[in-house]
Write a protein that holds these residues in place. Structure first.
Motif: not given
Length: 393
Positions: A66-87
């Motif tokens: 939601a923070l990425i503007e329409p004219d931003d050239p980024i085409q992909s995004l990824d993340e690994v994140l620990p959450i509540d004892g899992g991942e």
């Protein structure tokens, strides 16, 4: 002389040994059952938690995208994140100017589950006529399209559950969302398209009256055509009735290209009144039609995108020969058309839609560029770890 009797206790020893064996076996069985139950409970816990962790990945992706503007050239995004004892590990791939396909894998204990979703602004006016539960077109019902200069075959009708065409009903396309059933009658000019997922239908009318909505704490009363609506203004009416006459929008000062938005309060209704064959709109309701409009040639071409009407729950009804150029969004409302002729220029979304008589739907192709203001998670679904619901490209 007393004689001491000697008792043979060898049988008692055998019984003790047998009891020990039985009790030992019972202990092993009970321990085994308890251990199995513990493992089953742990497996169930891991399985249920894994989907929650995967969904948390989708929500995390939503906040980032939601923070990425329409004219931003980024085409992909990824993340690994620990959450509540899992991942969770999620990836997002851009598939349009502001739309993303997101795949999130949640791992908890021994379990792994995967969910996918599309994230981006929501296009609510994509079809000429849509009904969540059932759309039924009869007799002279027609669905076609137009734009500012010409016409294409974009007069599509669809449903999440049931589509029925009867008699000589003629439409450009049939859209079977959620694998909706389709009664194969009438005439389909282009073809039938099946979409496995249901169409996303947020209740934008209800949201408008919630906290921070444009109509929160506001009530502009009932509208009965007592004044001209101003282009670009937002109205919060308890009910809306357009009586006989040509109800054109009043130009704003300064001029604006923003649409006029009407939010009808929960349980409020939208009604188009009058009846009779009346091309001059003196006996029937003609809403947002340009001056001198000729229905047979569709000139001047109505700008349906100039008027957007949202209902929370109430009904939509139209009398004979009434016409409106607008986007009507009422996904929890039952919509009933005129028994005789009637025209909707633009787009309409309902819960049920019964196109009695000769109700015609003319899709304004300019709606393809109109989206809701909200950035939403759409088409959320679970997938097997080795499969994807996203097609190549």
């Amino acid at each position: 002389m007393l004689t001491r009797l000697h008792r043979d206790e060898s049988g008692s020893l055998i019984m003790v040994l047998l009891a020990s064996i039985v009790i030992g076996g019972l202990i092993v069985v009970v321990f085994s059952d308890v251990r199995t139950g513990q493992l089953t409970a742990r497996s169930d816990r891991d399985f249920n938690q894994a989907i929650q962790v995967a969904d948390a990945g989708v929500q995390r992706a939503f906040t980032q995208l939601a923070l990425i503007e329409p004219d931003d050239p980024i085409q992909s995004l990824d993340e690994v994140l620990p959450i509540d004892g899992g991942e969770t590990s999620w990836t997002a791939t851009r598939v349009g100017e502001t739309r993303w396909q997101v795949r999130s894998e949640g791992r908890f204990g021994e379990a792994t589950r995967v969910v996918e979703a599309t994230i981006g602004p929501h296009q609510v006016f994509s079809l000429a006529a849509f009904a969540d539960l059932r759309i039924e077109l009869r007799g002279g019902n027609v669905s076609d399209s137009y734009n500012a200069t010409g016409t294409n075959r974009l007069g599509r009708v669809g449903s999440n559950n049931e589509i029925t065409l009867r008699g000589n009903a003629t439409v450009d396309w049939v859209m079977r969302y959620n694998n909706a059933t389709y009664g194969e009658k009438g005439t389909v000019v282009v073809g039938v398209e099946t979409v496995p997922e249901p169409a996303y239908l947020p209740n934008l009318g209800e949201q408008a009256y919630a906290d921070d909505g444009p109509c929160f704490g506001r009530n502009d009363g009932a509208y009965t055509g007592q004044y001209r609506l101003v282009r670009g203004h937002t109205y919060c009416f308890s009910n809306v009735t357009f009586p006989a006459g040509n109800h054109q929008l009043q130009a704003a000062d300064p001029p604006t290209t923003e649409p006029t938005r009407i939010y009808i309060a929960p349980s409020g209704t939208l009604r188009l009144e009058g009846q009779g064959n009346d091309p001059d709109c003196t006996k029937v309701a003609c809403v947002n039609l340009p001056s001198g409009f000729n229905a047979s040639t569709l000139t001047p071409r109505p700008e349906a995108t100039a008027l957007l009407i949202y209902l929370a729950n109430g009904t939509v009804s139209a009398n004979n020969h009434t016409s409106i150029a607008a986007g009507i969004y009422a996904p929890t409302s039952d919509c009933a058309g005129p028994n005789a002729q009637g025209d909707i220029y633009g787009s309409i979304v309902c819960r049920t839609l019964d196109g009695r008589g000769g109700w015609k739907f003319h899709y304004d192709e300019r709606f393809r560029d109109v989206v809701a203001d909200d950035f939403t998670v759409q088409g959320w679904r679970e997938e097997h770890t080795g499969t994807t619901s996203f097609g190549s490209g």
